[in-house]
Structures are given as structure tokens and as C-alpha cells.
Design a protein around this motif. Structure first.
Motif, PDB file in Angstrom:
ATOM      1  N   GLU A   1     -14.979  -0.153 -13.606  1.00 14.29           N
ATOM      2  CA  GLU A   1     -15.181  -1.595 -13.682  1.00 14.29           C
ATOM      3  C   GLU A   1     -14.140  -2.264 -12.799  1.00 14.29           C
ATOM      4  OE1 GLU A   1     -16.255  -4.095 -17.480  1.00 14.29           O
ATOM      5  OE2 GLU A   1     -14.082  -3.839 -17.343  1.00 14.29           O
ATOM      6  N   MET A   2     -14.583  -3.263 -12.035  1.00 17.68           N
ATOM      7  CA  MET A   2     -13.668  -3.960 -11.134  1.00 17.68           C
ATOM      8  C   MET A   2     -14.223  -5.331 -10.774  1.00 17.68           C
ATOM      9  SD  MET A   2     -14.535  -2.073  -7.476  1.00 17.68           S
ATOM     10  CE  MET A   2     -14.071  -0.476  -8.016  1.00 17.68           C
ATOM     11  N   ARG A   3     -13.361  -6.139 -10.218  1.00 19.28           N
ATOM     12  CA  ARG A   3     -13.814  -7.407  -9.646  1.00 19.28           C
ATOM     13  C   ARG A   3     -14.467  -7.089  -8.300  1.00 19.28           C
ATOM     14  NH1 ARG A   3     -12.398 -11.731 -12.386  1.00 19.28           N
ATOM     15  NH2 ARG A   3     -10.615 -11.626 -13.779  1.00 19.28           N
ATOM     16  N   PRO A   4     -15.491  -7.843  -7.902  1.00 21.33           N
ATOM     17  CA  PRO A   4     -16.180  -7.536  -6.640  1.00 21.33           C
ATOM     18  C   PRO A   4     -15.248  -7.505  -5.417  1.00 21.33           C
ATOM     19  CG  PRO A   4     -17.459  -9.085  -7.923  1.00 21.33           C
ATOM     20  CD  PRO A   4     -16.151  -8.904  -8.644  1.00 21.33           C
ATOM     21  N   GLY A   5     -14.256  -8.364  -5.381  1.00 21.44           N
ATOM     22  CA  GLY A   5     -13.345  -8.396  -4.236  1.00 21.44           C
ATOM     23  C   GLY A   5     -12.549  -7.118  -4.065  1.00 21.44           C
ATOM     24  N   ARG A   6     -12.357  -6.378  -5.136  1.00 28.11           N
ATOM     25  CA  ARG A   6     -11.579  -5.136  -5.068  1.00 28.11           C
ATOM     26  C   ARG A   6     -12.305  -4.039  -4.290  1.00 28.11           C
ATOM     27  NH1 ARG A   6     -10.077  -1.898 -10.062  1.00 28.11           N
ATOM     28  NH2 ARG A   6      -9.389  -0.075  -8.966  1.00 28.11           N
ATOM     29  N   LEU A   7     -13.602  -4.216  -4.107  1.00 30.25           N
ATOM     30  CA  LEU A   7     -14.371  -3.275  -3.287  1.00 30.25           C
ATOM     31  C   LEU A   7     -13.792  -3.175  -1.873  1.00 30.25           C
ATOM     32  CD1 LEU A   7     -18.006  -4.393  -4.139  1.00 30.25           C
ATOM     33  CD2 LEU A   7     -17.001  -2.189  -4.718  1.00 30.25           C
ATOM     34  N   PHE A   8     -13.193  -4.250  -1.424  1.00 28.09           N
ATOM     35  CA  PHE A   8     -12.745  -4.330  -0.035  1.00 28.09           C
ATOM     36  C   PHE A   8     -11.310  -3.860   0.171  1.00 28.09           C
ATOM     37  CE2 PHE A   8     -16.286  -7.197  -0.494  1.00 28.09           C
ATOM     38  CZ  PHE A   8     -17.058  -6.857   0.608  1.00 28.09           C
ATOM     39  N   PHE A   9     -10.654  -3.379  -0.890  1.00 30.07           N
ATOM     40  CA  PHE A   9      -9.255  -2.955  -0.763  1.00 30.07           C
ATOM     41  C   PHE A   9      -9.078  -1.862   0.285  1.00 30.07           C
ATOM     42  CE2 PHE A   9      -5.801  -0.047  -1.811  1.00 30.07           C
ATOM     43  CZ  PHE A   9      -4.722  -0.908  -1.683  1.00 30.07           C
ATOM     44  N   LEU A  10      -9.804  -0.755   0.156  1.00 28.81           N
ATOM     45  CA  LEU A  10      -9.618   0.362   1.089  1.00 28.81           C
ATOM     46  C   LEU A  10     -10.027   0.013   2.521  1.00 28.81           C
ATOM     47  CD1 LEU A  10     -10.540   3.476  -1.081  1.00 28.81           C
ATOM     48  CD2 LEU A  10      -8.284   2.810  -0.242  1.00 28.81           C
ATOM     49  N   PRO A  11     -11.173  -0.660   2.747  1.00 29.25           N
ATOM     50  CA  PRO A  11     -11.484  -1.023   4.133  1.00 29.25           C
ATOM     51  C   PRO A  11     -10.415  -1.916   4.778  1.00 29.25           C
ATOM     52  CG  PRO A  11     -13.431  -1.263   2.776  1.00 29.25           C
ATOM     53  CD  PRO A  11     -12.286  -0.978   1.849  1.00 29.25           C
ATOM     54  N   ILE A  12      -9.916  -2.878   4.025  1.00 27.52           N
ATOM     55  CA  ILE A  12      -8.880  -3.766   4.570  1.00 27.52           C
ATOM     56  C   ILE A  12      -7.577  -2.995   4.759  1.00 27.52           C
ATOM     57  CG2 ILE A  12      -7.415  -5.768   4.047  1.00 27.52           C
ATOM     58  CD1 ILE A  12      -9.955  -7.042   2.762  1.00 27.52           C
ATOM     59  N   PHE A  13      -7.217  -2.165   3.792  1.00 24.67           N
ATOM     60  CA  PHE A  13      -5.993  -1.376   3.905  1.00 24.67           C
ATOM     61  C   PHE A  13      -6.015  -0.500   5.152  1.00 24.67           C
ATOM     62  CE2 PHE A  13      -3.824   2.667   3.299  1.00 24.67           C
ATOM     63  CZ  PHE A  13      -2.515   2.226   3.131  1.00 24.67           C
ATOM     64  N   PHE A  14      -7.107   0.258   5.353  1.00 24.59           N
ATOM     65  CA  PHE A  14      -7.169   1.146   6.513  1.00 24.59           C
ATOM     66  C   PHE A  14      -7.294   0.373   7.823  1.00 24.59           C
ATOM     67  CE2 PHE A  14      -7.854   4.467   3.350  1.00 24.59           C
ATOM     68  CZ  PHE A  14      -7.013   5.451   3.866  1.00 24.59           C
ATOM     69  N   LEU A  15      -7.886  -0.805   7.800  1.00 26.91           N
ATOM     70  CA  LEU A  15      -7.934  -1.637   9.005  1.00 26.91           C
ATOM     71  C   LEU A  15      -6.528  -2.080   9.395  1.00 26.91           C
ATOM     72  CD1 LEU A  15      -9.668  -3.148  11.126  1.00 26.91           C
ATOM     73  CD2 LEU A  15      -9.696  -5.075   9.535  1.00 26.91           C
ATOM     74  N   LEU A  16      -5.771  -2.581   8.428  1.00 28.21           N
ATOM     75  CA  LEU A  16      -4.399  -3.024   8.711  1.00 28.21           C
ATOM     76  C   LEU A  16      -3.503  -1.856   9.111  1.00 28.21           C
ATOM     77  CD1 LEU A  16      -3.912  -5.648   5.859  1.00 28.21           C
ATOM     78  CD2 LEU A  16      -4.378  -6.071   8.287  1.00 28.21           C
ATOM     79  N   TRP A  17      -3.664  -0.720   8.448  1.00 25.55           N
ATOM     80  CA  TRP A  17      -2.878   0.464   8.790  1.00 25.55           C
ATOM     81  C   TRP A  17      -3.225   0.944  10.200  1.00 25.55           C
ATOM     82  CZ3 TRP A  17      -3.075   5.835   5.968  1.00 25.55           C
ATOM     83  CH2 TRP A  17      -1.936   6.572   6.284  1.00 25.55           C
ATOM     84  N   GLY A  18      -4.499   0.843  10.569  1.00 27.61           N
ATOM     85  CA  GLY A  18      -4.923   1.225  11.913  1.00 27.61           C
ATOM     86  C   GLY A  18      -4.323   0.322  12.980  1.00 27.61           C
ATOM     87  N   ILE A  19      -4.360  -0.966  12.740  1.00 28.73           N
ATOM     88  CA  ILE A  19      -3.777  -1.925  13.705  1.00 28.73           C
ATOM     89  C   ILE A  19      -2.270  -1.707  13.802  1.00 28.73           C
ATOM     90  CG2 ILE A  19      -3.325  -4.371  14.133  1.00 28.73           C
ATOM     91  CD1 ILE A  19      -6.153  -4.899  12.900  1.00 28.73           C
ATOM     92  N   TYR A  20      -1.629  -1.499  12.672  1.00 26.74           N
ATOM     93  CA  TYR A  20      -0.190  -1.218  12.668  1.00 26.74           C
ATOM     94  C   TYR A  20       0.105   0.037  13.485  1.00 26.74           C
ATOM     95  CZ  TYR A  20       4.374   0.257  10.916  1.00 26.74           C
ATOM     96  OH  TYR A  20       5.681   0.683  10.822  1.00 26.74           O
ATOM     97  N   GLY A  21      -0.676   1.081  13.273  1.00 31.24           N
ATOM     98  CA  GLY A  21      -0.475   2.325  14.018  1.00 31.24           C
ATOM     99  C   GLY A  21      -0.658   2.138  15.508  1.00 31.24           C
ATOM    100  N   ILE A  22      -1.646   1.364  15.878  1.00 30.53           N
ATOM    101  CA  ILE A  22      -1.894   1.109  17.300  1.00 30.53           C
ATOM    102  C   ILE A  22      -0.707   0.388  17.927  1.00 30.53           C
ATOM    103  CG2 ILE A  22      -3.259  -0.373  18.841  1.00 30.53           C
ATOM    104  CD1 ILE A  22      -5.725   0.554  17.228  1.00 30.53           C
ATOM    105  N   THR A  23      -0.178  -0.582  17.230  1.00 30.51           N
ATOM    106  CA  THR A  23       0.949  -1.338  17.794  1.00 30.51           C
ATOM    107  C   THR A  23       2.223  -0.505  17.861  1.00 30.51           C
ATOM    108  OG1 THR A  23       1.529  -2.302  15.651  1.00 30.51           O
ATOM    109  CG2 THR A  23       0.022  -3.563  17.063  1.00 30.51           C
ATOM    110  N   ARG A  24       2.321   0.527  17.008  1.00 33.68           N
ATOM    111  CA  ARG A  24       3.531   1.354  16.985  1.00 33.68           C
ATOM    112  C   ARG A  24       3.405   2.653  17.783  1.00 33.68           C
ATOM    113  NH1 ARG A  24       8.054   1.199  14.215  1.00 33.68           N
ATOM    114  NH2 ARG A  24       7.745   3.345  13.569  1.00 33.68           N
TER     115      ARG A  24
END
Length: 174
Positions: A33-56
Motif C-alpha cells: 500500500e502506498m500513495r500514488p506519488g511514491r510510485l515515482f520514487f525509483l524513476p526520479i532517484f535513478f534519473l537524478l543519480w544518472g545526471i549526477y554521475g554524468i556530471t562527475r
């Protein structure tokens, strides 16, 4: 050249992150059980981690970002297909919550995503000359985007039909 020294010199926070992500993946094996917005945690997390990795890690971040976008778009299609057999989201008895069906896809993708990110980063540290290679920047961005896109595709595959039905329900058309 041994990979063991790199593993031993990996910062503790990386292993803590890995354990946390494994925990998330193991929880995803079961209906939750979760709030609908929590569905997007992993996609957003990996997107930000990917951008961070690219910049570093990438010497040519423009190439990496461009190929990351291509990878995300391709990954969305792959993720959408992978999750096509997943049951739809269900309403919970708790207002404002949904129930997402359990799946091994999330755990598998977390392991692949973390492993890929770890290998790409380790490769740069073991072979620093690759950092300046445009082909490595291209590969780094493409693979990072592809993995994140799969998360987006899977999430959108279960979210969009639920959202459309929810909107119709609120408008009174069903």
C-alpha cells in the motif's frame, strides 16, 4: 588487475545505498500500500543519480546527456513492455492510497541498475583515460538513461491506466 582493491575502497555510503535499494526491491516482491506519488520514487532517484554521475564521471557531459535522453526514451518502451503483464493498481481501503502488486521485476532492475552504475564508475577509476573518451561518455549516458527509462516505462505502465480511470471516476463518468 584485480577488482578487489576497488571494492575494498568503495565508500561505505555506496554499500548503505545498495542495502537500502535491495530492501526496496525485496519489499516490491509483495503487494504494498502506498500513495500514488511514491510510485515515482525509483524513476526520479535513478534519473537524478544518472545526471549526477554524468556530471562527475563523464568528460563530455553534453554527449552523455544527449545519449541519456535517447536511452531514457528507449528504456521507457522496454519498461512499458516488461510491465505489460503486471496487474493494475488497485484502490486501498485507506483514502488516498493505492495497492501495487508485487513483482520481481523491480528487484531485478534495481540489482542491474546498481551493478551497472557501480561497474561504469569503477571502470573510470580503474582506467582514468576513459573519462576523456567521447565513446565512453556516449556509452555512460546511453546505459544510464536506458536503465532509468525502464523504471519510468514500468511506472507509467501501471500508473497511466489507473490515473485515467481515477479521473473518470472523479468526473462521474464511470
Amino acid at each position: 588487475m584485480s577488482f578487489l582493491p576497488y571494492i575494498q575502497n568503495t565508500p561505505v555510503w555506496v554499500w548503505v545505498l545498495f542495502i537500502y535499494l535491495l530492501h526496496r526491491g525485496i519489499n516490491a516482491l509483495f503487494d504494498r500500500e502506498m500513495r500514488p506519488g511514491r510510485l515515482f520514487f525509483l524513476p526520479i532517484f535513478f534519473l537524478l543519480w544518472g545526471i549526477y554521475g554524468i556530471t562527475r564521471e563523464a568528460f563530455h557531459p553534453d554527449i552523455s546527456l544527449f545519449t541519456m535522453i535517447i536511452g531514457v526514451l528507449a528504456g521507457i518502451a522496454v519498461g512499458y513492455l516488461l510491465w505489460r503483464s503486471q496487474p493494475p493498481l488497485r484502490h486501498s481501503d485507506t483514502p488516498g492510497f493505492i495497492i501495487r502488486a508485487g513483482t520481481p521485476l523491480t528487484l531485478g532492475l534495481i540489482i542491474i541498475a546498481f551493478g551497472l552504475k557501480y561497474i561504469l564508475t569503477a571502470t573510470v577509476y580503474l582506467h582514468p583515460e576513459l573519462r576523456e573518451a567521447p565513446s565512453f561518455s556516449l556509452l555512460f549516458g546511453l546505459l544510464t538513461g536506458l536503465v532509468d527509462g525502464i523504471f519510468w516505462g514500468g511506472t507509467l505502465r501501471v500508473f497511466v491506466p489507473w490515473y485515467k480511470k481515477e479521473r473518470q471516476r472523479k468526473q462521474g463518468t464511470i
